[in-house]
Design a protein around this motif. Structure first.
Motif, mmCIF file in Angstrom:
data_model
loop_
_atom_site.group_PDB
_atom_site.id
_atom_site.type_symbol
_atom_site.label_atom_id
_atom_site.label_comp_id
_atom_site.label_asym_id
_atom_site.label_seq_id
_atom_site.Cartn_x
_atom_site.Cartn_y
_atom_site.Cartn_z
ATOM 1 N N ASP A 81 0.847 -1.194 0.000
ATOM 2 C CA ASP A 81 0.000 0.000 0.000
ATOM 3 C C ASP A 81 0.880 1.242 0.000
ATOM 4 N N ARG A 82 0.297 2.396 -0.218
ATOM 5 C CA ARG A 82 1.000 3.679 -0.208
ATOM 6 C C ARG A 82 0.617 4.461 1.033
ATOM 7 N N GLY A 83 1.551 5.236 1.526
ATOM 8 C CA GLY A 83 1.371 6.047 2.715
ATOM 9 C C GLY A 83 2.616 5.885 3.553
ATOM 10 N N PRO A 84 2.691 6.415 4.701
ATOM 11 C CA PRO A 84 1.750 7.355 5.306
ATOM 12 C C PRO A 84 1.953 8.757 4.729
ATOM 13 N N PHE A 85 0.943 9.553 4.838
ATOM 14 C CA PHE A 85 1.023 10.912 4.332
ATOM 15 C C PHE A 85 0.927 11.905 5.483
ATOM 16 N N VAL A 86 1.641 11.589 6.567
ATOM 17 C CA VAL A 86 1.728 12.432 7.753
ATOM 18 C C VAL A 86 3.200 12.719 7.991
ATOM 19 N N GLY A 87 3.545 13.958 8.178
ATOM 20 C CA GLY A 87 4.936 14.335 8.380
ATOM 21 C C GLY A 87 5.610 13.557 9.499
ATOM 22 N N GLY A 88 6.842 13.140 9.272
ATOM 23 C CA GLY A 88 7.619 12.436 10.272
ATOM 24 C C GLY A 88 7.423 10.933 10.285
ATOM 25 N N ARG A 89 6.388 10.447 9.637
ATOM 26 C CA ARG A 89 6.142 9.008 9.600
ATOM 27 C C ARG A 89 6.730 8.421 8.317
ATOM 28 N N VAL A 90 7.335 7.234 8.446
ATOM 29 C CA VAL A 90 7.953 6.584 7.298
ATOM 30 C C VAL A 90 7.213 5.328 6.860
ATOM 31 N N ILE A 91 6.333 4.790 7.720
ATOM 32 C CA ILE A 91 5.629 3.556 7.384
ATOM 33 C C ILE A 91 4.359 3.447 8.203
ATOM 34 N N ASP A 92 3.343 2.840 7.611
ATOM 35 C CA ASP A 92 2.124 2.422 8.307
ATOM 36 C C ASP A 92 2.099 0.911 8.218
ATOM 37 N N VAL A 93 2.037 0.233 9.358
ATOM 38 C CA VAL A 93 2.018 -1.229 9.354
ATOM 39 C C VAL A 93 0.619 -1.735 9.675
ATOM 40 N N SER A 94 0.375 -2.990 9.364
ATOM 41 C CA SER A 94 -0.910 -3.613 9.677
ATOM 42 C C SER A 94 -1.043 -3.777 11.193
ATOM 43 N N ARG A 95 -2.273 -4.027 11.637
ATOM 44 C CA ARG A 95 -2.537 -4.252 13.063
ATOM 45 C C ARG A 95 -1.698 -5.416 13.585
ATOM 46 N N ALA A 96 -1.603 -6.501 12.812
ATOM 47 C CA ALA A 96 -0.830 -7.670 13.232
ATOM 48 C C ALA A 96 0.644 -7.319 13.414
ATOM 49 N N ALA A 97 1.199 -6.538 12.504
ATOM 50 C CA ALA A 97 2.608 -6.143 12.620
ATOM 51 C C ALA A 97 2.811 -5.262 13.852
ATOM 52 N N ALA A 98 1.886 -4.342 14.103
ATOM 53 C CA ALA A 98 1.985 -3.478 15.286
ATOM 54 C C ALA A 98 1.945 -4.304 16.567
ATOM 55 N N SER A 99 1.127 -5.336 16.584
ATOM 56 C CA SER A 99 1.060 -6.217 17.759
ATOM 57 C C SER A 99 2.379 -6.933 17.975
ATOM 58 N N LYS A 100 2.952 -7.474 16.901
ATOM 59 C CA LYS A 100 4.231 -8.178 17.020
ATOM 60 C C LYS A 100 5.360 -7.236 17.451
ATOM 61 N N LEU A 101 5.283 -5.985 17.019
ATOM 62 C CA LEU A 101 6.297 -5.007 17.392
ATOM 63 C C LEU A 101 6.087 -4.468 18.809
ATOM 64 N N GLY A 102 4.881 -4.603 19.330
ATOM 65 C CA GLY A 102 4.596 -4.173 20.691
ATOM 66 C C GLY A 102 4.181 -2.726 20.840
ATOM 67 N N PHE A 103 3.650 -2.105 19.776
ATOM 68 C CA PHE A 103 3.214 -0.716 19.904
ATOM 69 C C PHE A 103 1.747 -0.508 19.582
ATOM 70 N N ARG A 104 0.989 -1.575 19.475
ATOM 71 C CA ARG A 104 -0.426 -1.440 19.100
ATOM 72 C C ARG A 104 -1.191 -0.529 20.059
ATOM 73 N N SER A 105 -0.981 -0.683 21.351
ATOM 74 C CA SER A 105 -1.727 0.144 22.307
ATOM 75 C C SER A 105 -1.287 1.602 22.279
ATOM 76 N N ARG A 106 -0.029 1.858 21.912
ATOM 77 C CA ARG A 106 0.465 3.238 21.836
ATOM 78 C C ARG A 106 0.027 3.934 20.552
#
Length: 125
Positions: A81-106
């Protein structure tokens, strides 16, 4: 017709916000996660349980290792997919990836992206 127009707008936005990250490169910055069930820019349906991500310029299908600099966890995702289109962000990951990385709640975190295993100095992050 609406889909074609939406894809054209997304492509134009991507061109405006392109970040170069070619083969054998690394990049640091912010990351967020998303869990939609719509079509991605690559044409496939978004699956929040798959290890996928959105990046501004990497080719679809590129495998990227994402390391959460706070948790130290890492996961490999596939760009679809394409994005993110918010300054300072380099990637948007899926919910599953965020869970594995440990930042889903943040919701947001700082990450290091690595393509083809090239390392970057911790000072650059």
């Amino acid at each position: 017709m609406k889909l074609a127009r939406a894809l054209a707008v997304a492509a134009a936005a991507a061109a405006l916000f392109t970040t170069t990250l070619g083969p054998a490169a690394a990049q640091c910055g912010g990351a967020s996660w998303y869990a939609l069930y719509s079509q991605t820019a690559s044409g496939e349906k978004m699956n929040p349980e798959a290890l996928t991500a959105a990046h501004r310029s990497l080719p679809f299908g590129t495998k990227v290792t994402v390391e959460d600099l706070k948790t130290g966890r890492a996961v490999t995702v596939r760009i679809n997919d394409r994005g993110p289109f918010v300054g300072g962000r380099v990637i948007d990951v899926s919910r599953a990836a965020a869970s594995k990385l440990g930042f889903r709640s943040r919701g947001l975190t700082k990450v290091r992206l690595t393509v083809d295993g090239k390392e970057v100095s911790p000072k650059s992050c």
